[in-house]
Design a protein around this motif. Structure first.
Motif, mmCIF file in Angstrom:
data_model
loop_
_atom_site.group_PDB
_atom_site.id
_atom_site.type_symbol
_atom_site.label_atom_id
_atom_site.label_comp_id
_atom_site.label_asym_id
_atom_site.label_seq_id
_atom_site.Cartn_x
_atom_site.Cartn_y
_atom_site.Cartn_z
ATOM 1 N N SER A 144 45.833 66.985 29.528
ATOM 2 C CA SER A 144 46.603 67.237 28.312
ATOM 3 C C SER A 144 48.056 66.787 28.446
ATOM 4 O O SER A 144 48.776 66.730 27.446
ATOM 5 N N PHE A 145 48.499 66.465 29.669
ATOM 6 C CA PHE A 145 49.870 65.993 29.832
ATOM 7 C C PHE A 145 50.082 64.673 29.097
ATOM 8 O O PHE A 145 51.203 64.319 28.732
ATOM 9 N N SER A 146 49.001 63.927 28.890
ATOM 10 C CA SER A 146 49.114 62.621 28.245
ATOM 11 C C SER A 146 49.168 62.711 26.730
ATOM 12 O O SER A 146 49.374 61.692 26.061
ATOM 13 N N LEU A 147 49.005 63.907 26.170
ATOM 14 C CA LEU A 147 49.031 64.063 24.713
ATOM 15 C C LEU A 147 49.975 65.203 24.357
ATOM 16 O O LEU A 147 49.613 66.376 24.459
ATOM 17 N N PRO A 148 51.197 64.885 23.943
ATOM 18 C CA PRO A 148 52.138 65.941 23.561
ATOM 19 C C PRO A 148 51.602 66.748 22.386
ATOM 20 O O PRO A 148 50.854 66.229 21.554
ATOM 21 N N PRO A 149 51.953 68.013 22.311
ATOM 22 C CA PRO A 149 51.440 68.850 21.220
ATOM 23 C C PRO A 149 51.985 68.410 19.864
ATOM 24 O O PRO A 149 53.115 67.940 19.748
ATOM 25 N N GLY A 150 51.150 68.551 18.843
ATOM 26 C CA GLY A 150 51.573 68.243 17.488
ATOM 27 C C GLY A 150 51.399 66.801 17.073
ATOM 28 O O GLY A 150 51.805 66.428 15.965
ATOM 29 N N VAL A 151 50.824 65.964 17.944
ATOM 30 C CA VAL A 151 50.636 64.552 17.606
ATOM 31 C C VAL A 151 49.397 64.418 16.714
ATOM 32 O O VAL A 151 48.338 64.943 17.062
ATOM 33 N N PRO A 157 46.037 57.636 20.530
ATOM 34 C CA PRO A 157 45.949 56.624 21.596
ATOM 35 C C PRO A 157 47.301 56.083 22.047
ATOM 36 O O PRO A 157 47.468 55.749 23.227
ATOM 37 N N PHE A 158 48.272 56.018 21.160
ATOM 38 C CA PHE A 158 49.566 55.437 21.517
ATOM 39 C C PHE A 158 50.365 56.338 22.468
ATOM 40 O O PHE A 158 50.828 55.861 23.523
ATOM 41 N N PRO A 159 50.562 57.617 22.170
ATOM 42 C CA PRO A 159 51.273 58.462 23.151
ATOM 43 C C PRO A 159 50.499 58.646 24.446
ATOM 44 O O PRO A 159 51.112 58.802 25.511
ATOM 45 N N VAL A 160 49.157 58.632 24.381
ATOM 46 C CA VAL A 160 48.375 58.744 25.616
ATOM 47 C C VAL A 160 48.655 57.555 26.521
ATOM 48 O O VAL A 160 48.886 57.702 27.737
ATOM 49 N N LEU A 161 48.680 56.340 25.935
ATOM 50 C CA LEU A 161 48.956 55.142 26.727
ATOM 51 C C LEU A 161 50.372 55.178 27.293
ATOM 52 O O LEU A 161 50.593 54.866 28.473
ATOM 53 N N LEU A 162 51.335 55.582 26.475
ATOM 54 C CA LEU A 162 52.724 55.641 26.933
ATOM 55 C C LEU A 162 52.909 56.686 28.025
ATOM 56 O O LEU A 162 53.638 56.451 29.006
ATOM 57 N N GLU A 163 52.269 57.835 27.881
ATOM 58 C CA GLU A 163 52.390 58.891 28.885
ATOM 59 C C GLU A 163 51.742 58.479 30.202
ATOM 60 O O GLU A 163 52.260 58.788 31.277
ATOM 61 N N LEU A 164 50.621 57.784 30.135
ATOM 62 C CA LEU A 164 49.970 57.315 31.365
ATOM 63 C C LEU A 164 50.837 56.295 32.089
ATOM 64 O O LEU A 164 50.963 56.320 33.317
ATOM 65 N N ILE A 165 51.434 55.376 31.321
ATOM 66 C CA ILE A 165 52.332 54.392 31.934
ATOM 67 C C ILE A 165 53.553 55.088 32.530
ATOM 68 O O ILE A 165 53.982 54.775 33.654
ATOM 69 N N SER A 166 54.108 56.047 31.785
ATOM 70 C CA SER A 166 55.267 56.786 32.289
ATOM 71 C C SER A 166 54.916 57.564 33.549
ATOM 72 O O SER A 166 55.710 57.623 34.499
ATOM 73 N N HIS A 167 53.719 58.152 33.572
ATOM 74 C CA HIS A 167 53.296 58.919 34.747
ATOM 75 C C HIS A 167 53.147 58.009 35.965
ATOM 76 O O HIS A 167 53.500 58.394 37.083
ATOM 77 N N GLY A 168 52.639 56.791 35.740
ATOM 78 C CA GLY A 168 52.494 55.865 36.856
ATOM 79 C C GLY A 168 53.821 55.338 37.364
ATOM 80 O O GLY A 168 53.978 55.087 38.564
ATOM 81 N N PHE A 169 54.805 55.184 36.460
ATOM 82 C CA PHE A 169 56.101 54.642 36.859
ATOM 83 C C PHE A 169 57.013 55.686 37.488
ATOM 84 O O PHE A 169 58.082 55.349 37.988
ATOM 85 N N ARG A 170 56.616 56.955 37.453
ATOM 86 C CA ARG A 170 57.451 57.976 38.081
ATOM 87 C C ARG A 170 57.598 57.735 39.578
ATOM 88 O O ARG A 170 58.709 57.794 40.116
ATOM 89 N N ALA A 171 56.475 57.499 40.225
ATOM 90 C CA ALA A 171 56.518 57.247 41.674
ATOM 91 C C ALA A 171 57.294 55.980 41.972
ATOM 92 O O ALA A 171 58.052 55.908 42.952
ATOM 93 N N LEU A 172 57.130 54.965 41.134
ATOM 94 C CA LEU A 172 57.833 53.704 41.347
ATOM 95 C C LEU A 172 59.337 53.889 41.194
ATOM 96 O O LEU A 172 60.121 53.373 42.005
#
Length: 250
Positions: A144-151, A157-172
């Protein structure tokens, strides 16, 4: 002696080790990691030997200061009852990065955290571990971290994709931040040190023109020591924030 500002970052194989197509040589990076880990273990062992002193000495005061600093960061950045379970991970991360950064300030030493492969490996391994802790805590609800509440559902699909990319770039981003600051600071110190040495070796110029570059080098060295401490703090804080997001989600 290193004559190029980038020569101090060269990885030199000391004991070549080849296992098939794998290159597992013992390098100067590995060599300088050993005294860092050994110093941390020795310092903690000497402090905790026989239960420590009622009136702390200098060694015990240093360890107690580090030990008190980490829980404060954990309590400020992580909420929930399970945050103290992450204390050993956060403490080891902060101590290792701090001593690696400060060790690089010793002349003719080697800065382990100035190499992107080291900081990237450290940040990625911590991110994987934090993700596993999140799944152990929340199960499949961790997605559920990939889908902010109220979307709205059509836009999901758009916030899920952005959240997944953001989650992957955190370590980077964590690895790049630590590596870039340490490499840039040490390169600046090396360049100005070479300039100051050249000015001091010249004759027939004013004494002030010789002393000024040397004073700048001393000031920059003190500033770089502060950067070494602050970057260990920033790296640890980012791990605490990512841990809080993995445990508490939204």
């Amino acid at each position: 002696m290193a004559y190029s500002p980038l020569e101090q970052f060269a990885i030199i194989p000391l004991i070549p080790i080849h296992v098939g197509n794998l290159y597992l040589s013992f390098t100067n990076t590995s060599l300088f990691m050993l005294p860092t880990i050994g110093l941390v273990l020795l310092l903690v062992h000497l402090v905790t030997l026989n239960g420590g002193h009622l009136v702390p000495n200098a060694r015990q005061s240093l360890v107690e200061m580090i030990h008190d600093f980490v829980p404060n960061s954990v309590n400020e950045q992580i909420s929930g009852v399970s945050k103290q379970q992450l204390f050993p991970l956060i403490f080891v991360t902060f101590t290792f990065s701090l001593f690696c950064n400060l060790q690089g300030m010793i002349p003719y030493s080697f800065t382990v955290t100035s190499h992107f492969i080291i900081t990237l490996g450290l940040s990625f391994s911590l991110s994987i571990g934090i993700t596993i802790v999140g799944f152990e805590t929340n199960g499949l609800h961790s997605f559920s971290f990939s889908l902010p509440p109220g979307v709205p559902l059509p836009l999901a699909p758009f916030p899920v994709l952005l959240e997944l990319i953001s989650h992957g770039f955190r370590a980077l981003s964590s690895g790049i931040r630590l590596f870039a600051n340490m490499m840039a600071g040490h390169s600046s110190v090396k360049i100005l040190s070479g300039f100051a040495r050249t000015m001091l070796s010249m004759r027939g110029i004013m004494l002030l023109a010789q002393i000024a570059p040397l004073s700048i080098v001393f000031a920059l060295t003190g500033s770089e020591s502060g950067v070494a401490i602050s970057q260990a703090h920033v790296f640890t804080i980012s791990i605490c924030i990512y841990s809080n997001d993995a445990i508490n989600l939204h």
